[in-house]
Scaffold this motif. Structure first.
Motif, PDB file in Angstrom:
ATOM      1  N   CYS A  80      20.732  87.160 119.157  1.00 49.33           N
ATOM      2  CA  CYS A  80      20.318  86.367 117.990  1.00 49.33           C
ATOM      3  C   CYS A  80      21.322  85.231 117.730  1.00 49.33           C
ATOM      4  N   CYS A  95      22.978  85.941 113.817  1.00 50.81           N
ATOM      5  CA  CYS A  95      23.921  87.019 113.519  1.00 50.81           C
ATOM      6  C   CYS A  95      24.577  87.623 114.761  1.00 50.81           C
ATOM      7  N   HIS A 111      23.305  89.635 116.911  1.00 49.79           N
ATOM      8  CA  HIS A 111      22.751  90.936 117.302  1.00 49.79           C
ATOM      9  C   HIS A 111      22.158  90.823 118.720  1.00 49.79           C
ATOM     10  N   CYS A 126      14.841  88.562 115.490  1.00 55.97           N
ATOM     11  CA  CYS A 126      16.044  89.393 115.593  1.00 55.97           C
ATOM     12  C   CYS A 126      15.753  90.769 114.992  1.00 55.97           C
ATOM     13  N   CYS A 175      18.664  90.889 111.668  1.00 55.57           N
ATOM     14  CA  CYS A 175      18.500  90.032 110.476  1.00 55.57           C
ATOM     15  C   CYS A 175      17.065  89.533 110.294  1.00 55.57           C
TER      16      CYS A 175
HETATM   17 ZN   LIG Z   1      20.018  88.271 113.748  1.00 52.30          ZN
END
Ligand SMILES: [Zn+2]
Length: 151
Positions: free
Chosen positions: A3, A6, A8, A31, A34
């Motif tokens: 992502c 964030c 991730h 994502c 988030c």
């Molecule tokens: Zn994210």
């Protein structure tokens, strides 16, 4: 795919769409952490396409150059840019199908001229006068006369 918001590591694909000529795939991703959405593009790794000139030498196919040539031929003519991009895409699709990824310059010229002839006679003649090697002025004039008679 990580992502971009964030960081991730996991995202899921919520939508995939192939471009008109199947040259790229656009994916909408979400994502898993988030829930923000982002887009990725998938494209076949580019193999340079080659143009074989009359003397047998090769030159790299330059889509931008071809598009510019088309735009020049269509200057002040009622032709949408999208139409010209379509012609270039058709040529790229042809090149992609060739096992050697090559096309003769004359072949490309002929293909473009066939398309332009249907689109706009003025653009066709302009393009032809640059791209096609008319052996002499007389040959060019004959071509013009044939076109005018077609009307
Ligand atoms: Zn994210």
């Amino acid at each position: 795919m990580r992502c971009p918001f964030c960081g991730h590591p996991d995202s899921k694909v919520i939508d995939s769409r192939e471009s008109k000529k199947g040259i790229s795939i656009r994916r909408r991703r979400e994502c898993e952490s988030c829930r923000r959405r982002f887009t990725t593009y998938e494209k076949v790794e580019e193999i340079p396409y080659m143009i074989v000139k009359k003397d047998g030498t090769r030159q790299m196919f330059d889509r931008q150059k071809l598009l510019k040539g088309l735009m020049k031929a269509c200057e002040k003519r009622p032709i949408a840019l999208a139409k010209l991009e379509e012609i270039v895409e058709e040529i790229e699709a042809k090149l992609q199908e060739r096992p050697d990824k090559e096309m003769k310059a004359a072949e490309i010229g002929q293909f473009v001229m066939d398309r332009l002839r249907d689109l706009d006679k003025v653009a066709y003649v302009r393009f032809a006068s640059v791209y096609r090697d008319f052996r002499d002025v007389q040959e060019f004039k004959t071509e013009l006369d044939t076109l005018l008679k077609d009307k």
